[in-house]
Design a protein around this motif. Structure first.
Motif, mmCIF file in Angstrom:
data_model
loop_
_atom_site.group_PDB
_atom_site.id
_atom_site.type_symbol
_atom_site.label_atom_id
_atom_site.label_comp_id
_atom_site.label_asym_id
_atom_site.label_seq_id
_atom_site.Cartn_x
_atom_site.Cartn_y
_atom_site.Cartn_z
ATOM 1 N N ASP A 230 -9.578 -35.398 16.027
ATOM 2 C CA ASP A 230 -9.885 -35.630 14.618
ATOM 3 C C ASP A 230 -11.285 -35.132 14.276
ATOM 4 O OD1 ASP A 230 -9.373 -36.662 11.985
ATOM 5 O OD2 ASP A 230 -10.691 -38.342 12.493
ATOM 6 N N ASN A 231 -12.254 -35.405 15.151
ATOM 7 C CA ASN A 231 -13.617 -34.913 14.911
ATOM 8 C C ASN A 231 -13.676 -33.396 14.923
ATOM 9 O OD1 ASN A 231 -14.677 -37.450 14.633
ATOM 10 N ND2 ASN A 231 -15.328 -37.615 16.756
ATOM 11 N N LEU A 232 -12.943 -32.776 15.831
ATOM 12 C CA LEU A 232 -12.906 -31.319 15.897
ATOM 13 C C LEU A 232 -12.291 -30.739 14.622
ATOM 14 C CD1 LEU A 232 -13.312 -28.728 17.595
ATOM 15 C CD2 LEU A 232 -10.986 -29.085 18.441
ATOM 16 N N LEU A 233 -11.180 -31.304 14.167
ATOM 17 C CA LEU A 233 -10.548 -30.824 12.933
ATOM 18 C C LEU A 233 -11.420 -31.082 11.712
ATOM 19 C CD1 LEU A 233 -6.778 -31.683 13.412
ATOM 20 C CD2 LEU A 233 -7.869 -29.446 13.440
ATOM 21 N N ASP A 234 -12.138 -32.200 11.693
ATOM 22 C CA ASP A 234 -13.042 -32.467 10.577
ATOM 23 C C ASP A 234 -14.152 -31.422 10.512
ATOM 24 O OD1 ASP A 234 -11.645 -34.609 9.647
ATOM 25 O OD2 ASP A 234 -12.907 -36.116 10.624
ATOM 26 N N THR A 235 -14.636 -30.987 11.671
ATOM 27 C CA THR A 235 -15.671 -29.958 11.716
ATOM 28 C C THR A 235 -15.148 -28.634 11.169
ATOM 29 O OG1 THR A 235 -16.648 -31.006 13.648
ATOM 30 C CG2 THR A 235 -17.263 -28.731 13.235
ATOM 31 N N ILE A 236 -13.934 -28.303 11.522
ATOM 32 C CA ILE A 236 -13.324 -27.054 11.068
ATOM 33 C C ILE A 236 -12.910 -27.148 9.601
ATOM 34 C CG2 ILE A 236 -11.347 -25.519 11.408
ATOM 35 C CD1 ILE A 236 -11.420 -26.346 14.371
ATOM 36 N N SER A 237 -12.526 -28.339 9.166
ATOM 37 C CA SER A 237 -11.951 -28.480 7.831
ATOM 38 C C SER A 237 -12.956 -28.373 6.695
ATOM 39 C CB SER A 237 -11.191 -29.793 7.720
ATOM 40 O OG SER A 237 -12.072 -30.878 7.691
ATOM 41 N N ILE A 238 -14.235 -28.498 6.967
ATOM 42 C CA ILE A 238 -15.227 -28.409 5.890
ATOM 43 C C ILE A 238 -15.177 -27.045 5.201
ATOM 44 C CG2 ILE A 238 -17.700 -28.419 5.349
ATOM 45 C CD1 ILE A 238 -17.933 -30.693 7.437
ATOM 46 N N PRO A 239 -15.270 -25.932 5.940
ATOM 47 C CA PRO A 239 -15.133 -24.649 5.233
ATOM 48 C C PRO A 239 -13.705 -24.395 4.758
ATOM 49 C CG PRO A 239 -15.592 -24.279 7.566
ATOM 50 C CD PRO A 239 -15.668 -25.749 7.318
ATOM 51 N N LEU A 240 -12.715 -24.895 5.486
ATOM 52 C CA LEU A 240 -11.326 -24.705 5.073
ATOM 53 C C LEU A 240 -11.015 -25.451 3.779
ATOM 54 C CD1 LEU A 240 -9.190 -24.903 8.341
ATOM 55 C CD2 LEU A 240 -9.617 -22.928 6.899
ATOM 56 N N ALA A 241 -11.639 -26.592 3.566
ATOM 57 C CA ALA A 241 -11.389 -27.369 2.352
ATOM 58 C C ALA A 241 -11.836 -26.602 1.113
ATOM 59 C CB ALA A 241 -12.100 -28.717 2.432
ATOM 60 N N ALA A 242 -12.960 -25.928 1.209
ATOM 61 C CA ALA A 242 -13.425 -25.124 0.072
ATOM 62 C C ALA A 242 -12.453 -23.988 -0.217
ATOM 63 C CB ALA A 242 -14.819 -24.570 0.357
ATOM 64 N N PHE A 243 -11.985 -23.334 0.822
ATOM 65 C CA PHE A 243 -11.015 -22.249 0.656
ATOM 66 C C PHE A 243 -9.696 -22.769 0.112
ATOM 67 C CE2 PHE A 243 -7.517 -19.701 2.442
ATOM 68 C CZ PHE A 243 -7.773 -18.509 1.786
ATOM 69 N N ALA A 244 -9.196 -23.877 0.663
ATOM 70 C CA ALA A 244 -7.917 -24.441 0.237
ATOM 71 C C ALA A 244 -8.001 -24.940 -1.211
ATOM 72 C CB ALA A 244 -7.505 -25.575 1.168
ATOM 73 N N GLY A 245 -9.108 -25.517 -1.581
ATOM 74 C CA GLY A 245 -9.288 -25.953 -2.971
ATOM 75 C C GLY A 245 -9.279 -24.785 -3.938
ATOM 76 N N THR A 246 -9.911 -23.699 -3.535
ATOM 77 C CA THR A 246 -9.908 -22.489 -4.359
ATOM 78 C C THR A 246 -8.501 -21.927 -4.494
ATOM 79 O OG1 THR A 246 -12.158 -21.996 -3.625
ATOM 80 C CG2 THR A 246 -10.912 -20.192 -4.607
ATOM 81 N N VAL A 247 -7.766 -21.880 -3.375
ATOM 82 C CA VAL A 247 -6.385 -21.390 -3.405
ATOM 83 C C VAL A 247 -5.526 -22.258 -4.305
ATOM 84 C CG1 VAL A 247 -4.291 -21.155 -2.007
ATOM 85 C CG2 VAL A 247 -6.451 -20.227 -1.184
ATOM 86 N N ALA A 248 -5.653 -23.579 -4.182
ATOM 87 C CA ALA A 248 -4.859 -24.497 -5.001
ATOM 88 C C ALA A 248 -5.164 -24.315 -6.475
ATOM 89 C CB ALA A 248 -5.111 -25.933 -4.575
ATOM 90 N N MET A 249 -6.425 -24.178 -6.808
ATOM 91 C CA MET A 249 -6.816 -24.013 -8.214
ATOM 92 C C MET A 249 -6.328 -22.677 -8.763
ATOM 93 S SD MET A 249 -8.407 -25.306 -10.763
ATOM 94 C CE MET A 249 -9.169 -24.806 -12.267
ATOM 95 N N MET A 250 -6.546 -21.613 -8.026
ATOM 96 C CA MET A 250 -6.165 -20.286 -8.501
ATOM 97 C C MET A 250 -4.658 -20.116 -8.602
ATOM 98 S SD MET A 250 -8.992 -17.917 -6.556
ATOM 99 C CE MET A 250 -7.994 -16.468 -6.732
ATOM 100 N N SER A 251 -3.905 -20.759 -7.730
ATOM 101 C CA SER A 251 -2.460 -20.565 -7.730
ATOM 102 C C SER A 251 -1.762 -21.282 -8.870
ATOM 103 C CB SER A 251 -1.871 -21.027 -6.397
ATOM 104 O OG SER A 251 -1.999 -22.417 -6.262
#
Length: 98
Positions: free
Chosen positions: A73-94
Motif C-alpha cells: 500500500d505504501n509503495l502504491l501510494d508513492t507511485i499514485s501521487i503522479p498517477l492521480a494527477a494524470f488520471a484526474g486530467t484524463v477523467a476531466m478531459m474525457s
C-alpha cells in the motif's frame, strides 16, 4: 449549454475522486462508457473499449487488495501521487463535451 455544464461537473467530480484511489474512478467511467450510460469525447472512446475495461478492472482490484498489505500500500501510494494527477486530467478531459 446544459450538457456542457453537466459534463464539466462530472469531470470535476471524477477528477476529485481520483485522489482516493487512482483506478476506481477511471474504471467506473470506463464501465459507464461501455454500457452507454455516458458518452465520451471522440478522442477518448478507447476508454470504453473492452481492453481498457479489463486493464482498469484488474488495476482496480490490485489497488483495492493492496490496501490490506501495508508495504505494498505504501509503495502504491508513492507511485499514485503522479498517477492521480494524470488520471484526474484524463477523467476531466474525457467527459467535457466537445
Amino acid at each position: 449549454t446544459f450538457e456542457t455544464i453537466i459534463s464539466i461537473c462530472l469531470g470535476i467530480g471524477l477528477a476529485a475522486s481520483v485522489g482516493f484511489r487512482v483506478f476506481l474512478p477511471l474504471f467506473a467511467l470506463s464501465l459507464a462508457s461501455f454500457f452507454n450510460v455516458w458518452e465520451l469525447n471522440d478522442s477518448w472512446q478507447w476508454l470504453g473499449s473492452v481492453t481498457a475495461l479489463m486493464i482498469l478492472g484488474v488495476a482496480t482490484l490490485v489497488e483495492i487488495f493492496a490496501y490490506f498489505i501495508p508495504y505494498l500500500d505504501n509503495l502504491l501510494d508513492t507511485i499514485s501521487i503522479p498517477l492521480a494527477a494524470f488520471a484526474g486530467t484524463v477523467a476531466m478531459m474525457s467527459t467535457v463535451a466537445n
